[in-house]
Scaffold this motif. Structure first.
Motif, PDB file in Angstrom:
ATOM      1  N   VAL A 198     -57.299 -70.898 125.087  1.00  0.00           N
ATOM      2  CA  VAL A 198     -57.646 -73.023 125.203  1.00  0.00           C
ATOM      3  C   VAL A 198     -55.878 -73.208 124.415  1.00  0.00           C
ATOM      4  CG1 VAL A 198     -58.473 -74.392 123.631  1.00  0.00           C
ATOM      5  CG2 VAL A 198     -59.712 -72.771 124.649  1.00  0.00           C
ATOM      6  N   LEU A 199     -55.569 -71.775 123.652  1.00  0.00           N
ATOM      7  CA  LEU A 199     -54.517 -72.790 122.274  1.00  0.00           C
ATOM      8  C   LEU A 199     -53.041 -72.407 123.806  1.00  0.00           C
ATOM      9  CD1 LEU A 199     -53.903 -70.634 119.843  1.00  0.00           C
ATOM     10  CD2 LEU A 199     -54.369 -73.036 119.980  1.00  0.00           C
ATOM     11  N   ASP A 200     -53.182 -71.293 125.056  1.00  0.00           N
ATOM     12  CA  ASP A 200     -52.465 -71.702 125.945  1.00  0.00           C
ATOM     13  C   ASP A 200     -52.310 -72.409 126.536  1.00  0.00           C
ATOM     14  OD1 ASP A 200     -49.690 -70.260 127.753  1.00  0.00           O
ATOM     15  OD2 ASP A 200     -51.994 -69.410 128.777  1.00  0.00           O
ATOM     16  N   PHE A 201     -53.437 -73.759 126.489  1.00  0.00           N
ATOM     17  CA  PHE A 201     -53.688 -74.788 127.695  1.00  0.00           C
ATOM     18  C   PHE A 201     -52.139 -75.980 126.726  1.00  0.00           C
ATOM     19  CE2 PHE A 201     -56.282 -73.813 130.281  1.00  0.00           C
ATOM     20  CZ  PHE A 201     -56.349 -73.754 131.356  1.00  0.00           C
ATOM     21  N   GLN A 202     -52.228 -75.820 125.021  1.00  0.00           N
ATOM     22  CA  GLN A 202     -51.921 -76.556 123.959  1.00  0.00           C
ATOM     23  C   GLN A 202     -50.517 -76.640 123.382  1.00  0.00           C
ATOM     24  OE1 GLN A 202     -55.082 -76.512 121.677  1.00  0.00           O
ATOM     25  NE2 GLN A 202     -56.555 -77.824 122.578  1.00  0.00           N
ATOM     26  N   CYS A 203     -50.313 -75.492 123.862  1.00  0.00           N
ATOM     27  CA  CYS A 203     -48.727 -74.966 123.016  1.00  0.00           C
ATOM     28  C   CYS A 203     -47.932 -73.814 123.329  1.00  0.00           C
ATOM     29  CB  CYS A 203     -49.100 -74.696 121.374  1.00  0.00           C
ATOM     30  SG  CYS A 203     -50.148 -72.825 120.739  1.00  0.00           S
ATOM     31  N   ALA A 204     -46.507 -73.792 123.329  1.00  0.00           N
ATOM     32  CA  ALA A 204     -46.329 -73.403 124.068  1.00  0.00           C
ATOM     33  C   ALA A 204     -46.123 -70.648 123.589  1.00  0.00           C
ATOM     34  CB  ALA A 204     -44.059 -73.099 124.159  1.00  0.00           C
ATOM     35  N   ASP A 205     -46.407 -71.243 122.709  1.00  0.00           N
ATOM     36  CA  ASP A 205     -46.423 -69.934 121.549  1.00  0.00           C
ATOM     37  C   ASP A 205     -47.990 -69.353 121.253  1.00  0.00           C
ATOM     38  OD1 ASP A 205     -46.533 -67.225 121.009  1.00  0.00           O
ATOM     39  OD2 ASP A 205     -44.406 -67.766 119.564  1.00  0.00           O
ATOM     40  N   PRO A 206     -49.500 -69.508 122.107  1.00  0.00           N
ATOM     41  CA  PRO A 206     -50.586 -69.201 121.587  1.00  0.00           C
ATOM     42  C   PRO A 206     -50.764 -68.548 121.106  1.00  0.00           C
ATOM     43  CG  PRO A 206     -50.069 -68.999 123.598  1.00  0.00           C
ATOM     44  CD  PRO A 206     -49.280 -68.982 123.293  1.00  0.00           C
ATOM     45  N   THR A 207     -50.234 -66.810 121.059  1.00  0.00           N
ATOM     46  CA  THR A 207     -50.007 -65.898 120.150  1.00  0.00           C
ATOM     47  C   THR A 207     -49.930 -65.838 118.694  1.00  0.00           C
ATOM     48  OG1 THR A 207     -50.134 -64.320 122.068  1.00  0.00           O
ATOM     49  CG2 THR A 207     -50.769 -63.831 119.952  1.00  0.00           C
ATOM     50  N   THR A 208     -49.205 -66.678 118.325  1.00  0.00           N
ATOM     51  CA  THR A 208     -48.417 -66.975 117.387  1.00  0.00           C
ATOM     52  C   THR A 208     -48.722 -67.490 116.353  1.00  0.00           C
ATOM     53  OG1 THR A 208     -45.992 -66.557 117.990  1.00  0.00           O
ATOM     54  CG2 THR A 208     -45.880 -67.467 115.981  1.00  0.00           C
ATOM     55  N   TYR A 209     -49.663 -68.628 116.842  1.00  0.00           N
ATOM     56  CA  TYR A 209     -50.358 -70.118 116.180  1.00  0.00           C
ATOM     57  C   TYR A 209     -51.567 -69.329 116.047  1.00  0.00           C
ATOM     58  CZ  TYR A 209     -51.983 -74.508 115.044  1.00  0.00           C
ATOM     59  OH  TYR A 209     -52.549 -75.578 114.372  1.00  0.00           O
ATOM     60  N   LEU A 210     -51.544 -68.555 116.481  1.00  0.00           N
ATOM     61  CA  LEU A 210     -53.480 -67.707 116.717  1.00  0.00           C
ATOM     62  C   LEU A 210     -53.284 -66.762 115.722  1.00  0.00           C
ATOM     63  CD1 LEU A 210     -56.318 -67.920 117.340  1.00  0.00           C
ATOM     64  CD2 LEU A 210     -55.812 -65.756 119.188  1.00  0.00           C
ATOM     65  N   ASN A 211     -52.222 -66.359 115.093  1.00  0.00           N
ATOM     66  CA  ASN A 211     -52.413 -65.089 114.313  1.00  0.00           C
ATOM     67  C   ASN A 211     -51.840 -65.759 112.887  1.00  0.00           C
ATOM     68  OD1 ASN A 211     -51.925 -63.216 115.963  1.00  0.00           O
ATOM     69  ND2 ASN A 211     -50.006 -62.927 116.366  1.00  0.00           N
ATOM     70  N   GLN A 212     -51.256 -66.766 113.060  1.00  0.00           N
ATOM     71  CA  GLN A 212     -51.001 -67.676 111.716  1.00  0.00           C
ATOM     72  C   GLN A 212     -52.426 -68.307 111.202  1.00  0.00           C
ATOM     73  OE1 GLN A 212     -48.625 -70.981 112.551  1.00  0.00           O
ATOM     74  NE2 GLN A 212     -47.056 -69.833 112.229  1.00  0.00           N
ATOM     75  N   MET A 213     -53.462 -68.527 112.164  1.00  0.00           N
ATOM     76  CA  MET A 213     -54.655 -68.692 111.475  1.00  0.00           C
ATOM     77  C   MET A 213     -55.319 -67.950 111.008  1.00  0.00           C
ATOM     78  SD  MET A 213     -55.460 -71.943 114.275  1.00  0.00           S
ATOM     79  CE  MET A 213     -55.309 -71.471 115.875  1.00  0.00           C
ATOM     80  N   LEU A 214     -55.773 -66.876 111.536  1.00  0.00           N
ATOM     81  CA  LEU A 214     -55.952 -65.679 111.652  1.00  0.00           C
ATOM     82  C   LEU A 214     -55.168 -64.659 110.227  1.00  0.00           C
ATOM     83  CD1 LEU A 214     -56.742 -63.922 115.093  1.00  0.00           C
ATOM     84  CD2 LEU A 214     -58.265 -65.220 113.463  1.00  0.00           C
ATOM     85  N   ILE A 215     -53.865 -65.105 109.927  1.00  0.00           N
ATOM     86  CA  ILE A 215     -53.571 -64.715 108.470  1.00  0.00           C
ATOM     87  C   ILE A 215     -54.056 -65.659 106.940  1.00  0.00           C
ATOM     88  CG2 ILE A 215     -51.705 -64.396 106.809  1.00  0.00           C
ATOM     89  CD1 ILE A 215     -49.846 -64.421 109.811  1.00  0.00           C
ATOM     90  N   GLY A 216     -54.380 -67.188 107.290  1.00  0.00           N
ATOM     91  CA  GLY A 216     -54.979 -67.961 106.496  1.00  0.00           C
ATOM     92  C   GLY A 216     -56.542 -67.918 106.372  1.00  0.00           C
ATOM     93  N   PHE A 217     -57.302 -66.720 107.343  1.00  0.00           N
ATOM     94  CA  PHE A 217     -58.831 -67.106 107.444  1.00  0.00           C
ATOM     95  C   PHE A 217     -58.888 -65.942 106.748  1.00  0.00           C
ATOM     96  CE2 PHE A 217     -62.461 -64.956 109.188  1.00  0.00           C
ATOM     97  CZ  PHE A 217     -63.297 -66.240 108.339  1.00  0.00           C
TER      98      PHE A 217
END
Length: 567
Positions: A198-217
């Protein structure tokens, strides 16, 4: 609470046959088919103990609890998240395109789930697309503050407007906490690769953004708040959110691995070699004494002395005075209790020797077996503090940092923070580890250890004062109840470094003189009250008889007391 429904009331034989044919016709060399199962049903033994901690109460994610009547209220919020996801897709891409990508990965999606999914390819793709959109909207709450140190309540200070219908700005986060608990439940997991798509359709670096969300969670939900989870999180290597949280807590260092039989034999051989080296480096006099001691051991003088004492002539000579004394009218009453007491004492010693010999022979066969109940027995915190042991936070704040320093008598434990979400998080971590882990159940063993040392509110208070535990619940009694109910209905497991700590703590505790005296009094004095009461009754009868005798006859004449000595 209604039971989850994941199967149709009428079995569709035609669709089932089509599904089986399609699976058998697929190529086994498909690169997406090699994923291990990571989403399981909670074991019934755990589910019965406290179902509210394992069954989602507000929102369903994934196919296991889809379309449950009591969770339909949140479906409109999930559809709102899907609409927002559609708005943020490129202009040339529609939500249907995302569903089509999920349909292509149908086999990979199903491979993550342990239960058979009675949904066709298109239905399952739509379920996962909508749920992944909602989960991403929820995790975005943590992305803005994931860089802040410590997480805590700061993770909710800058709430994204995407989830304003769930979290308001006045600080009332009850709905958000309820969703967070549902997100970490084992049966409510969504594969992370779908979120990444899903993030691959929305941003250039989906894995990094997902990691940031998981870090906060993870900083918000993890009971171990001081752990730096940043280097431990890699969404590309983990299956789902609960898997990420588990691997940020359970990090086993190589030094804490379980010692196998070969390692034990190697250590014993090294100890023997050290003894030989010490003997060769000693003085001439020491060598002579060792030689004499060797000959004495070969001669076995104690064996012959013991044999002589237990021989029939010696026994006959020793038993003659006892038979004479017990033939008297008064002492004959005490004969049977004394003989029973001596026989039980020797019998307990013999049983202890038999257990010691049998344990040494069966030690090699019990390496891979679960531990016995006696092996996880450890005194409570109050008893350990009374014996001189103090508690302190561990430096690493990981489970692998649990240690006991016998020199300073310090028991090191990782700092843990307990709030309204902790019990659900911990219980699902135990359920996931029980279902997924192939090696030792490290986190489960940790809950067993905490269950063993925490019995009452006083134990929680002592642990809280030492800085190991931070209580955000209503009372210390709730914390004690939480830990005491955590390890129920879970099979016992062996973890090398933690078993070593428990053994060292028990050895130090049982070696204290005040503990030895207390155990002796409890075993031989307090446990012998019926026998002591019987002796006291006999003594009172004798004293009463003596008093009656002296009241009739002159005791001074019988005991040769001079007449003038009386006052």
């Amino acid at each position: 609470m209604s039971t989850p429904t994941t199967t149709n009331p009428v079995f569709d034989e035609h669709r089932w046959v089509i599904h089986i044919r399609r699976i058998l016709a697929e190529d086994d060399s498909d690169s997406e088919s090699g994923n291990p199962v990571s989403i399981f049903n909670v074991p019934k033994s755990l589910l019965i103990s406290k179902p509210d901690c394992y069954v989602p109460q507000l929102v369903s994610l994934g196919p296991y609890h889809h379309c449950r009547p009591d969770l339909c209220e949140m479906e409109r919020y999930k559809l709102s998240s899907a609409k927002r996801t559609q708005k943020h897709l490129p202009s040339s891409t529609k939500f249907q395109s995302l569903v089509d990508h999920f349909s292509v990965s149908d086999r990979r999606v199903r491979s993550h789930y342990h239960r058979f999914l009675d949904f066709d390819c298109d239905t399952l793709a739509w379920i996962m697309a909508v749920d992944a959109s909602f989960l991403l909207d929820f995790l975005r709450v943590y992305a803005s503050s994931s860089a802040e140190v410590g997480g805590g309540d700061k993770a909710l200070t800058r709430v994204s407007s995407r989830m304003s219908h769930v979290v308001d700005f006045e600080g009332r986060k009850s709905a958000h906490n309820a969703i967070a608990r549902d997100v970490v439940m084992l049966e409510n997991q969504v594969p992370l690769f779908l979120l990444n798509k899903v993030l691959d359709f929305q941003c250039a670096d989906p894995t990094t953004y997902l990691n940031q969300m998981l870090i906060g969670f993870c900083q918000q939900l993890s009971p171990f708040k001081s752990i730096d989870v940043t280097p431990l999180i890699d969404a590309s290597k983990r299956s789902h959110v609960l898997d990420v949280l588990y691997h940020t807590i359970v990090v086993i260092e190589p030094t804490s691995s379980v010692l196998d039989e070969a390692d034990i034999e190697e250590q014993q051989q090294q100890q023997q070699e050290e003894v030989v080296l010490l003997a060769t480096d000693s003085t001439y006099l020491k060598q002579v004494l060792l030689t004499i001691w060797g000959y004495a051991k070969k001669a076995r003088p104690f064996h012959y002395i013991k044999k002589a004492i237990t021989s029939r002539p010696v026994k006959f000579v020793v038993q003659i005075p006892w038979k004479i004394l017990t033939s008297l009218p008064v002492l004959s009453i005490l004969k049977q209790p004394i003989e029973y007491f001596i026989a039980s004492a020797f019998q307990s010693k013999d049983e202890a020797k038999d257990e010691e010999s049998s344990s040494s022979t069966s030690k090699k066969n019990d390496i891979d077996k679960p531990p016995l109940v006696e092996e996880i027995t450890i005194p409570s915190i109050s008893e350990l503090v009374h014996a001189g042991i103090r508690f302190a936070p561990a430096e690493g704040d990981l489970i692998s940092s649990i240690a006991f320093d016998a020199k300073t008598t310090t028991f090191y434990l990782p700092m843990v923070s307990l709030d309204v979400n902790t019990e659900t998080v911990m219980r699902n971590l135990v359920a996931y580890e029980t279902s997924f882990a192939s090696g030792p159940l490290v986190f489960t063993r940790y809950t067993e250890l905490m269950n063993g040392i925490i019995d009452t509110e006083e134990d929680v208070k002592l642990l809280r004062r030492s800085g190991v535990l931070f209580n955000r619940l209503k009372s210390d009694g709730e914390v004690a109840k939480l830990w005491n109910g955590m390890a129920k209905s879970v099979r016992l497991t062996k973890v090398g470094f933690m078993d070593k700590v428990i053994e060292d703590v028990n050895r130090y505790y049982n070696g204290r003189w005040k503990i030895k005296v207390g155990k002796f009094m409890k075993r031989y004095v307090f446990a012998s009250w019926p026998f002591l009461t019987f002796l006291a009754a006999i003594l009172m009868i004798l004293l009463t008889s003596l008093q009656a005798f002296c009241s009739v006859y002159s005791c001074a004449r019988w005991f040769h007391v001079p007449q003038g000595s009386a006052p």
